[in-house]
Structure formats: C-alpha cells, structure tokens
Design an enzyme around this catalytic site. Structure first.
Site, PDB file in Angstrom:
ATOM      1  N   GLU A  11       0.821  -1.230   0.000  1.00  0.00           N
ATOM      2  CA  GLU A  11       0.000   0.000   0.000  1.00  0.00           C
ATOM      3  C   GLU A  11       0.849   1.273   0.000  1.00  0.00           C
ATOM      4  OE1 GLU A  11      -3.055  -0.201   3.073  1.00  0.00           O
ATOM      5  OE2 GLU A  11      -4.121  -1.768   1.967  1.00  0.00           O
TER       6      GLU A  11
ATOM      7  N   GLU B 239      -5.503  -8.445  -0.341  1.00  0.00           N
ATOM      8  CA  GLU B 239      -6.210  -8.125   0.900  1.00  0.00           C
ATOM      9  C   GLU B 239      -7.676  -7.942   0.559  1.00  0.00           C
ATOM     10  OE1 GLU B 239      -4.740  -5.172   3.644  1.00  0.00           O
ATOM     11  OE2 GLU B 239      -2.653  -5.598   3.081  1.00  0.00           O
TER      12      GLU B 239
HETATM   13  O1  AHR Z   1      -5.048  -5.969   6.943  1.00  0.00           O
HETATM   14  C1  AHR Z   1      -4.954  -4.839   7.748  1.00  0.00           C
HETATM   15  C2  AHR Z   1      -4.258  -3.679   7.065  1.00  0.00           C
HETATM   16  O2  AHR Z   1      -5.067  -3.227   6.012  1.00  0.00           O
HETATM   17  C3  AHR Z   1      -2.949  -3.962   6.395  1.00  0.00           C
HETATM   18  O3  AHR Z   1      -1.869  -3.892   7.268  1.00  0.00           O
HETATM   19  C4  AHR Z   1      -2.850  -2.894   5.368  1.00  0.00           C
HETATM   20  O4  AHR Z   1      -2.115  -3.302   4.253  1.00  0.00           O
HETATM   21  C5  AHR Z   1      -4.284  -2.551   5.047  1.00  0.00           C
HETATM   22  O5  AHR Z   1      -4.525  -1.211   5.100  1.00  0.00           O
END
Ligand code: AHR
Length: 502
Positions: free
Chosen positions: A174, A293
């Site tokens: 990210e 994610e």
């Molecule tokens: O999964 C939780 C968080 O969400 C992670 O650390 C990040 O990559 C995202 O914002």
C-alpha cells in the site's frame, strides 16, 4: 411466492483453470495474529515450537495454499534481520504502523517452519518503505539461495540448511497510502519497485513478483497509480495488487450484499489498466491480479482507538463477524472465482485473530467465526476450472446499486475428480429463490450434498462458547434428467456438490 432463477453450466464454458493461490490468506505482525495466534508457548495446545496446535488444525481445515507475510503496514518499517538468528539477541522495536512493540520472537524462519506444518506456501513481502533494493535482494538470497554466499550461509548458520524456496513476493505494501511508513508517489514507487524487482530476480530468476496497486478503489490516485506503476514495472513483475474491505456501516443489508458489484467493477478496471499498459508497450505478457487483501473490516474500528500505545500484541482489528458478513464473504469469493482468468492470487485478510476466520482465547480454545465457512467451502471444493455460467435472475435496486441480481453464483468443475460444485448466495431478504440449473453435458452427475449456511438473525455471531452460525447439509437440491433444482433459502450461502455417479 418464491423468486425463480435459471442457470446453465457447460463443461466447455470455461473462465480458466483456477490458480490455487486464489484461496490464500494473510498473517501480519499485528495484534494477536502471530503472538497469541499462531504462537503461544505455555498454552496447553502449544507444541515444542510454541505453535498452537488447535490453530494449526483449523488452518489445515481451510486448506490455505499460501500465506502473505509479514505485512501489511507492518512490513514498511520492518528489518527482516531483526527476526532471524538466536532469539535472545533479537531487538524489541517500536512498530510505528500499529503503535505497538514488536518482540521479534517470531521471524522469517519460524514462520516458514509453521507454514510447512500447515501445508502452506508463503507470499513474502519486502520493505519498500524505510528500506529498499539492498534489504530486498539480501532477503531473497537469505531465503532462496542454496548456500556458499554471505546471506545463504547466514541462514544455514541459523539452523536452516535447505533454502525456503519462496516463489511469490510482494514489492512493499500500500505504498500510495499516507498512513504507510515511507509512502511514495506513483513515480517514486514505480522506480524503486522496478529496481528492487530487477535485482531480486537476478538473485533468483524463478520468483514471481507483485507490484502494489492502489490501497483501494476509493483512493484519489486510483487508476493513475496503477498505470504509472505498471509503466515502470511491466517488464519486471507478474502481478499488480488490489485491496478492498467492506462494512455494513449504515445497517442496510440490501446495499451491503450488493457491494460485490463494486468489487467486480474494481477488478475489471484494474484488468483494463494492465491491458492498456501491455498495449502501450506492445507487450506479450498479461499482468495478472493479486487481490492480496480482501474481507469485511469495520466492527473493531472504535475499539482500536482505545488501545494503549506500545503494548505487545494487544487485541487489534478483532472484528467479531456476524451472519450477514459471512454472506458478503461468500459473494466476494464468488466474485474472485468469476475472474479466475486474471486473478491468480487472493488473500483473505487476515487468518488468525486480526479480521480473521479463526479466533483464539488466550486461556482457552480456538474457535471459528461465521466467515470461516464460506472461505473453507470455496477453498476445499473450489479447486479446478472456473466455469462461466449463464444466469438469469430477478433483480433489485439498493441505495448505491441498480440491477443487483438476487442470485450471486458461479461453479467450479474438477475434471480429475469428476466433481461439479455450484456456489450460490440468495440475496433476497424474505423469500427463497427457486433455482433451476441445466448442467447439460455433465452426463451421469448426481447431487452429493447441498450445504446451506442460513440464520434468522443477521447479527448472530459465533464465540468460544458455541457456533450458532454453522452450515448444515440439509439443502433440498435434486437432479432430474440433467436439471438441478433447489430452493435457496432467503439470505443464504449454498454449496451444491455434484459428482459423476460411480
Ligand atoms: O489488513 C490490515 C491492514 O489493512 C494492512 O496492514 C494494510 O495493508 C491494510 O490497510
């Protein structure tokens, strides 16, 4: 009167062979994911390594093929060297991403050992926040080079003679987010990602690399970010990442369950951008998608604001999922499967305690959240070829979406085992959905099982005391002359398993 929907499945209407990595998950050094999750020496269930065996059993039930590690936001401030070698020499560090203290008791080697015990590969992320090319190439050498060089010999001296042979790597996390340690503009990130990728592959040409896409479709830089990053990295990477979390913040179930229409659009948009860059470069290869994610995340937001800074492994991001969340997770899984031709990796974020299907009690057992079940069903029964069903379903409009089909569905054909599995969610709030599915050239197939996850209380959660939200196998699917008929109960997740009669 029940609503009616129709579906046609043909062996030859294929989306693609499914890459098993689409059923991956994620463990970050965050909250109680590692400490108190996978590792809790002194717990009655701990093995000689301190790994909780009750947790390992549940991970194995999920058949998780690959686990992204060690972050997440955490990785952008992580020195991988802190987590290897004698544990007594490892430093305690402030983790600025989550404002906690990291003890480094668990690091790369322990995680690799644990992953092996649960039959999972690892998708290793490198730090492109505070660090860069040098730390990244050294970690590849430490993990993957057989021996005879400084870092590979260091691994051997730490007791790991055989290389870990990690195939899939993430180039940071990210990096567009202002919350990220060392966040970057697309130009800055694109350049460092390309250079890191280049030298990581010089160390080990067999690895596959994921470049960071936007941290969400809602980011103001979304789309431009992907295009710029791929301009720089196209020749060096195989994947671009997508992240997406949803929540029923307005307590509007019709709208909540429709959010996967947006997810579908997000996926299509990223495919278009990747293909645009391919066209621009007159490239030969497709850049595939790593949806590394995805989940529901919102229940714990307020609780997390009260956490004492610099605690060790506090309960962070501990969403307690309810029944409606399991339905949305089911819709998200179906959406991923529908795009199996371009999504080759996906990671349910995360796996244990932190926005997770598996929870642990510090002095008690591990237990299964509601979302455990759709994830397990997809992972266990969703291996094979993703089929492209022709669906006609009645539709509805919600606050943010129009033409939302009541039936969200897809199917997977496992040629080797001669099994066909239909995954389906009925989004209707009050009525069952009569499904007629024509399975045409699947001659001699019979219904093995119709699994249903249903509950009259949308807000029902599970806990260590019991799992009131759990599937049953009393669905009413039948087959007659190549036509599968079933009534999908109102607001339900369904898995209709068919197999060739022996
Ligand atoms: O999964 C939780 C968080 O969400 C992670 O650390 C990040 O990559 C995202 O914002």
């Amino acid at each position: 009167m029940a609503q009616k929907a129709k579906m046609i499945l043909e062996k030859d209407f294929k989306v693609s062979e499914i890459d098993n990595r689409i059923f991956g998950s994620f463990i970050e050094h965050l909250g109680r994911a590692v400490y108190g999750g996978i590792y809790q020496p002194g717990h009655p269930q701990a093995d000689e390594n301190g790994f909780r065996q009750d947790v390992m059993e549940m991970v194995k039930e999920l058949q998780v093929p690959i686990i992204r590690y060690p972050g997440g936001n955490f990785v952008s401030g992580y020195n991988w060297e802190d987590g290897v070698g004698p544990v007594e020499n490892r430093p305690r560090r402030l983790d600025l991403a989550w404002r906690t203290t990291e003890t480094n008791e668990i690091g790369t080697n322990e995680l690799m050992k644990w992953a092996k015990l649960v039959n999972a590969d690892v998708n290793m992320a490198v730090n492109l926040g505070t660090r860069g090319i040098d730390a990244a190439r050294n970690l590849v050498e430490y993990c993957n080079h057989p021996g005879g060089s400084y870092y590979s010999d260091l691994r051997i001296s730490h007791g790991y003679n055989d290389p870990h042979k990690i195939k899939t790597w993430c180039l940071g996390n990210e990096m567009d987010g202002p919350w990220q340690i060392g966040s970057k503009t697309a130009e800055e990130y694109g350049r460092i990602a390309a250079e890191a990728a280049k030298v990581m592959k010089w160390v080990d040409p067999t690895i596959e690399l994921v470049a960071c896409g936007s941290s969400g479709r809602g980011m103001p830089t979304f789309a431009d970010w992907e295009a710029t990053v791929l301009e720089h990295t196209y020749d060096h990477v195989e994947f671009i990442s997508l992240h997406q979390y949803y929540g029923n913040r307005d307590n509007d179930i019709s709208n909540y369950l429709a959010m996967t229409l947006e997810m579908d659009d997000f996926i299509r948009s990223v495919i278009s951008i990747a293909d645009y860059i391919k066209a621009k470069k007159r490239g030969k290869k497709n850049i595939n998608l790593s949806f590394d994610e995805w989940n529901v995340w919102y229940h714990s937001n307020d609780a997390d604001k009260k956490i004492e800074p610099w605690s060790i492994a506090p309960p962070q991001l501990e969403d307690h999922y309810n029944f409606e969340d399991a339905l949305l997770v089911g819709c998200m899984l179906i959406t991923l499967l529908k795009h199996a031709n371009r999504i080759k990796i996906a990671c349910l974020a995360q796996l244990i305690n932190v926005i997770a299907p598996i929870m642990t009690e510090e002095n008690g057992p591990a237990w299964k959240q509601t979302i455990f079940y759709p994830y397990m069903h997809a992972s266990v029964f969703g291996r094979g070829v993703s089929l492209n069903p022709i669906i006609s379903s009645p539709k509805y409009d919600s606050k943010d979406f129009t033409d939302v089909p009541y039936l969200e569905s897809t199917a997977v054909y496992n040629e080797e085992n001669e099994q066909l599995t239909i995954f389906a969610v009925n989004r209707h709030l009050t009525e069952g959905l009569e499904l007629d599915c024509d399975i045409r050239n699947f001659d001699g197939y019979e219904v093995v099982e119709h699994i249903v996850l249903e509950n009259d209380d949308l807000k029902q959660t599970n806990s260590a005391k019991g799992t009131p939200v759990a599937p049953h196998s009393n669905g009413n699917a039948v087959i007659d002359n190549g036509l599968v008929s079933a009534v999908l109960p109102k607001l339900s997740w369904n898995v209709i398993r068919l197999a060739k009669r022996k």
